[in-house]
Design an enzyme around this catalytic site. Structure first.
Site, PDB file in Angstrom:
ATOM      1  N   ARG A  23       0.841  -1.196   0.000  1.00 43.18           N
ATOM      2  CA  ARG A  23       0.000   0.000   0.000  1.00 43.18           C
ATOM      3  C   ARG A  23       0.880   1.252   0.000  1.00 43.18           C
ATOM      4  NH1 ARG A  23      -3.586  -1.251   5.182  1.00 43.18           N
ATOM      5  NH2 ARG A  23      -1.589  -2.148   5.774  1.00 43.18           N
ATOM      6  N   LYS A  83       2.395   1.961   7.189  1.00 39.81           N
ATOM      7  CA  LYS A  83       2.815   1.157   8.349  1.00 39.81           C
ATOM      8  C   LYS A  83       3.710   1.966   9.280  1.00 39.81           C
ATOM      9  CE  LYS A  83       1.810  -2.660   8.743  1.00 39.81           C
ATOM     10  NZ  LYS A  83       0.551  -3.246   9.253  1.00 39.81           N
ATOM     11  N   TYR A 102      -0.181   4.497  10.584  1.00 40.57           N
ATOM     12  CA  TYR A 102      -0.546   3.518  11.614  1.00 40.57           C
ATOM     13  C   TYR A 102       0.706   3.260  12.445  1.00 40.57           C
ATOM     14  CZ  TYR A 102      -4.809   2.033   9.077  1.00 40.57           C
ATOM     15  OH  TYR A 102      -6.037   1.976   8.465  1.00 40.57           O
ATOM     16  N   HIS A 104       0.327   1.651  16.027  1.00 39.61           N
ATOM     17  CA  HIS A 104       0.052   0.538  16.954  1.00 39.61           C
ATOM     18  C   HIS A 104       1.122   0.442  18.030  1.00 39.61           C
ATOM     19  CE1 HIS A 104      -3.397  -0.869  14.695  1.00 39.61           C
ATOM     20  NE2 HIS A 104      -2.698  -0.748  13.587  1.00 39.61           N
ATOM     21  N   GLU A 126      -4.761   4.858  13.898  1.00 42.60           N
ATOM     22  CA  GLU A 126      -5.666   3.935  14.594  1.00 42.60           C
ATOM     23  C   GLU A 126      -6.320   4.527  15.831  1.00 42.60           C
ATOM     24  OE1 GLU A 126      -2.399   3.515  14.363  1.00 42.60           O
ATOM     25  OE2 GLU A 126      -1.560   3.158  16.342  1.00 42.60           O
ATOM     26  N   ASP A 278      -6.173 -10.544  14.603  1.00 41.99           N
ATOM     27  CA  ASP A 278      -5.239  -9.498  15.063  1.00 41.99           C
ATOM     28  C   ASP A 278      -5.494  -9.109  16.518  1.00 41.99           C
ATOM     29  OD1 ASP A 278      -7.656  -8.325  14.362  1.00 41.99           O
ATOM     30  OD2 ASP A 278      -6.741  -6.470  13.672  1.00 41.99           O
TER      31      ASP A 278
HETATM   32  N1  LIG Z   1      -7.404  -9.736   9.923  1.00 42.97           N
HETATM   33  C1  LIG Z   1      -7.456  -8.543   9.376  1.00 42.97           C
HETATM   34  O1  LIG Z   1      -6.794  -8.261   8.390  1.00 42.97           O
HETATM   35  C2  LIG Z   1      -8.360  -7.506   9.964  1.00 42.97           C
HETATM   36  C3  LIG Z   1      -8.659  -6.336   9.252  1.00 42.97           C
HETATM   37  C4  LIG Z   1      -9.563  -5.435   9.808  1.00 42.97           C
HETATM   38  C5  LIG Z   1     -10.126  -5.695  11.064  1.00 42.97           C
HETATM   39  N2  LIG Z   1      -9.780  -6.833  11.747  1.00 42.97           N
HETATM   40  C6  LIG Z   1     -10.365  -7.184  13.053  1.00 42.97           C
HETATM   41  O2  LIG Z   1     -11.694  -7.637  12.904  1.00 42.97           O
HETATM   42  C7  LIG Z   1     -12.363  -7.525  14.161  1.00 42.97           C
HETATM   43  C8  LIG Z   1     -13.720  -6.883  14.014  1.00 42.97           C
HETATM   44  O3  LIG Z   1     -13.547  -5.517  13.636  1.00 42.97           O
HETATM   45  P1  LIG Z   1     -14.790  -4.537  13.407  1.00 42.97           P
HETATM   46  O4  LIG Z   1     -14.220  -3.301  12.803  1.00 42.97           O
HETATM   47  O5  LIG Z   1     -15.907  -5.237  12.721  1.00 42.97           O
HETATM   48  O6  LIG Z   1     -15.210  -4.231  14.905  1.00 42.97           O
HETATM   49  P2  LIG Z   1     -16.621  -3.605  15.387  1.00 42.97           P
HETATM   50  O7  LIG Z   1     -16.356  -2.994  16.704  1.00 42.97           O
HETATM   51  O8  LIG Z   1     -17.221  -2.785  14.308  1.00 42.97           O
HETATM   52  O9  LIG Z   1     -17.562  -4.882  15.572  1.00 42.97           O
HETATM   53  C9  LIG Z   1     -17.354  -5.860  16.548  1.00 42.97           C
HETATM   54  C10 LIG Z   1     -18.684  -6.476  16.880  1.00 42.97           C
HETATM   55  O10 LIG Z   1     -18.454  -7.617  17.724  1.00 42.97           O
HETATM   56  C11 LIG Z   1     -19.561  -7.716  18.587  1.00 42.97           C
HETATM   57  N3  LIG Z   1     -19.273  -8.640  19.668  1.00 42.97           N
HETATM   58  C12 LIG Z   1     -18.560  -8.444  20.801  1.00 42.97           C
HETATM   59  N4  LIG Z   1     -18.549  -9.579  21.531  1.00 42.97           N
HETATM   60  C13 LIG Z   1     -19.260 -10.508  20.851  1.00 42.97           C
HETATM   61  C14 LIG Z   1     -19.612 -11.861  21.075  1.00 42.97           C
HETATM   62  N5  LIG Z   1     -19.240 -12.501  22.190  1.00 42.97           N
HETATM   63  N6  LIG Z   1     -20.349 -12.494  20.141  1.00 42.97           N
HETATM   64  C15 LIG Z   1     -20.732 -11.870  19.015  1.00 42.97           C
HETATM   65  N7  LIG Z   1     -20.443 -10.587  18.755  1.00 42.97           N
HETATM   66  C16 LIG Z   1     -19.712  -9.915  19.654  1.00 42.97           C
HETATM   67  C17 LIG Z   1     -19.800  -6.274  19.015  1.00 42.97           C
HETATM   68  O11 LIG Z   1     -21.081  -6.098  19.579  1.00 42.97           O
HETATM   69  C18 LIG Z   1     -19.630  -5.551  17.674  1.00 42.97           C
HETATM   70  O12 LIG Z   1     -20.864  -5.406  16.999  1.00 42.97           O
HETATM   71  C19 LIG Z   1     -11.377  -6.734  15.054  1.00 42.97           C
HETATM   72  O13 LIG Z   1     -10.666  -7.617  15.872  1.00 42.97           O
HETATM   73  C20 LIG Z   1     -10.459  -6.083  14.050  1.00 42.97           C
HETATM   74  O14 LIG Z   1      -9.204  -5.756  14.617  1.00 42.97           O
HETATM   75  C21 LIG Z   1      -8.907  -7.726  11.209  1.00 42.97           C
END
Ligand SMILES: NC(=O)c1ccc[n+]([C@@H]2O[C@H](COP(=O)([O-])OP(=O)(O)OC[C@H]3O[C@@H](n4cnc5c(N)ncnc54)[C@H](O)[C@@H]3O)[C@@H](O)[C@H]2O)c1
Length: 379
Positions: A23, A83, A102, A104, A126, A278
Site C-alpha cells: 500500500r 505502516k 498507523y 500501533h 488507529e 489481530d
Molecule cells: N485480519 C485482518 O486483516 C483484519 C482487518 C480489519 C479488522 N480486523 C479485526 O476484525 C475484528 C472486528 O472488527 P470490526 O471493525 O468489525 O469491529 P466492530 O467494533 O465494528 O464490531 C465488533 C462487533 O463484535 C460484537 N461482539 C462483541 N462480543 C461478541 C460476542 N461474544 N459475540 C458476538 N459478537 C460480539 C460487538 O457487539 C460488535 O458489533 C477486530 O478484531 C479487528 O481488529 C482484522
C-alpha cells in the site's frame, strides 16, 4: 479569501519498506488535492507501484518524484505513511517532524521508545476517534477484510483447496451454502452483505440486541440474525459451511467463542475465517498466518487466519485508506498539526507521542511510561 491565510506544507510520501506492504499513503487523486491547496508534495519513486500507481501519475498531479527515502525524510515537514516506521527509517526521522501513519504503539515497546527519542510528532491513524467512539481510519480496513472474508471462504470451500466442494449460492434445485458470521460490526456487516449477494444462506450473530435489530432491518431476506451465546454457536457450527469470526471487544483480546471441541462437531471441509486474529482470534485453535501460507487444517476443518487481510488487495486498500485520511491530511497541512488538533477533537485523539512526551494514555500504561495530558503539548 480566508484561504489566503492558510499555511502550506512540505509533505513527503516514502515507499513502504515493511515486508509485503504494497500500500501507499496517498493516491494520485489525493496528491492532486494537496497540491491544489498550494502544498509541496514529494513522493519517492516507486511508492505507488505496489498499488498500481506510476510515478508519472503523481507528477501529473503536481508532485515531485524523489529517488531515495533519505531525500523524502530530509525534505518533508509531514511524512504520510501506511505502516509504522521500521529500523532503517528510525534514523531518518527528524525532531519536530510530523509522522502521520498507523503506529500501533501499544504492541511495540521498542518502537515507542525510539519515537520518544526521535522527538517527532506521532499522529496515529488507529487512535483518531469520533465522539461516538468509531475509528474512522480503521473502518476502511475492516470494510476490506469483511468483504474479503467471503471471497476467501468461497475459495477454500472448493474441493481443490480441501473444502466441502460447495458453491456459496448453490444453483436452481440445489440448496445454497450456510455462512455463519459471529460479530455484526463493520467486518460482520460487510461479510453478510457479500455472502447474501452471492446467494448464501447467512446467519449473523452479535451480543447487542440493538445491533441485531438494525441488521434485521437493513439486510436482505437471506440474512437471519441470532443472539450470540455458547448454546447458539454450538448448535450453528454443526451445519455451517463457512464461519467468519468478526468480534471485537475494544482494548481486550477477542473471546474464544469457537472452542477446540466444537471442531469435531463440524462437517469435514468447513472453512473458518478468523478475521479477529489481530486481537488474538475468536477461535481457540487460531494461530496467525500470512498471505504466503494463509491456511492450516485441524480436525479436517480449514482455518484461514491472515492478520493483515487488506494487504492482499493493496489497490483497493490504498484507495479506501486515503479516502479516509485525506481530509485530515488537508487540515494538518493547512493549519499545522497544533491548530488542526486543537480544532478537531477526533484528530487530537490521534496524537500518541509528541516531542518525546507520551500523550496517549493507553501507550503510557502499556509500558509504565509517564503520561502527559495532550493539552501540555498544544499550548
Ligand atoms: N485480519 C485482518 O486483516 C483484519 C482487518 C480489519 C479488522 N480486523 C479485526 O476484525 C475484528 C472486528 O472488527 P470490526 O471493525 O468489525 O469491529 P466492530 O467494533 O465494528 O464490531 C465488533 C462487533 O463484535 C460484537 N461482539 C462483541 N462480543 C461478541 C460476542 N461474544 N459475540 C458476538 N459478537 C460480539 C460487538 O457487539 C460488535 O458489533 C477486530 O478484531 C479487528 O481488529 C482484522
Amino acid at each position: 479569501m480566508a484561504e489566503l491565510n492558510l499555511k502550506i506544507m512540505i509533505i513527503g510520501v516514502p515507499k513502504e519498506i515493511k515486508n509485503n506492504e504494497d500500500r501507499v499513503a496517498l493516491t494520485p487523486a489525493g496528491a492532486a488535492e494537496l497540491v491544489k491547496r498550494g502544498n509541496q508534495l514529494y513522493v519517492q519513486t516507486g511508492a505507488g507501484f505496489g498499488s498500481g500507481f506510476a510515478d508519472e501519475e503523481y507528477e501529473i498531479a503536481g508532485a515531485k518524484i524523489l529517488q531515495t527515502i533519505e531525500e523524502v525524510y530530509s525534505t518533508a515537514e509531514m511524512i504520510m505513511k501506511v505502516k509504522e516506521p521500521i529500523e532503517p527509517e528510525y534514523e531518518l526521522i527528524r525532531e519536530g517532524q510530523l509522522i502521520f501513519t498507523y503506529f500501533h504503539f501499544a504492541s511495540s515497546e521498542k518502537l515507542t521508545n525510539i519515537m520518544i527519542k526521535r522527538k517527532s510528532i506521532c499522529l496515529a491513524y488507529e487512535t483518531v476517534e469520533m465522539d461516538d467512539h468509531s475509528l474512522p481510519l480503521l473502518i476502511p480496513m475492516s470494510e476490506v477484510a469483511g468483504r474479503m472474508s467471503i471471497h476467501e471462504g468461497a475459495k477454500y470451500l472448493e474441493k481443490t483447496y480441501g473444502g466441502r466442494g460447495k458453491l456459496l449460492g448453490g444453483v436452481p434445485g440445489v440448496l445454497p451454502a450456510k455462512v455463519l458470521i459471529i460479530g455484526g460490526g463493520i467486518v460482520g456487516t460487510e461479510a453478510a452483505k457479500m455472502a447474501a449477494g452471492l446467494g448464501a444462506d447467512v446467519t449473523i450473530m452479535d451480543v447487542s440486541l440493538k445491533r441485531l435489530r438494525y441488521l434485521d432491518d437493513i439486510m436482505p431476506a437471506n440474512v437471519k440474525t441470532m443472539m450470540s451465546n455458547e448454546y447458539n454457536i454450538r448448535q450453528q457450527v454443526r451445519f455451517s459451511d463457512v464461519i467468519v469470526g468478526a468480534v471485537l471487544i475494544p482494548g481486550t483480546k477477542a473471546p474464544n467463542l469457537i472452542t477446540k471441541d466444537m471442531l469435531k462437531t463440524m462437517n469435514p471441509g468447513t472453512v473458518l475465517i478468523d478475521v479477529a486474529v489481530d486481537q488474538g482470534g475468536c477461535i481457540e485453535t487460531t494461530v496467525p498466518t500470512t498471505h504466503e501460507h494463509p491456511t492450516y487444517v485441524i480436525d479436517e476443518v480449514i482455518h484461514y487466519t491472515v492478520a493483515n487481510m487488506p494487504g492482499a488487495v493493496p489497490r483497493t486498500s490504498t484507495i479506501a485508506l486515503t479516502n479516509a485520511t485525506l481530509s485530515y491530511a488537508i487540515q494538518l497541512a493547512a493549519k499545522g498539526w497544533k491548530k488542526a488538533c486543537l480544532e478537531d477533537k477526533a484528530l487530537r485523539k490521534g496524537l500518541n507521542i509528541v516531542k518525546g512526551k507520551v500523550v496517549y494514555r493507553g501507550v503510557a500504561e502499556a509500558f509504565g511510561l509517564t503520561y502527559h495530558d495532550v493539552s501540555e503539548v498544544l499550548r
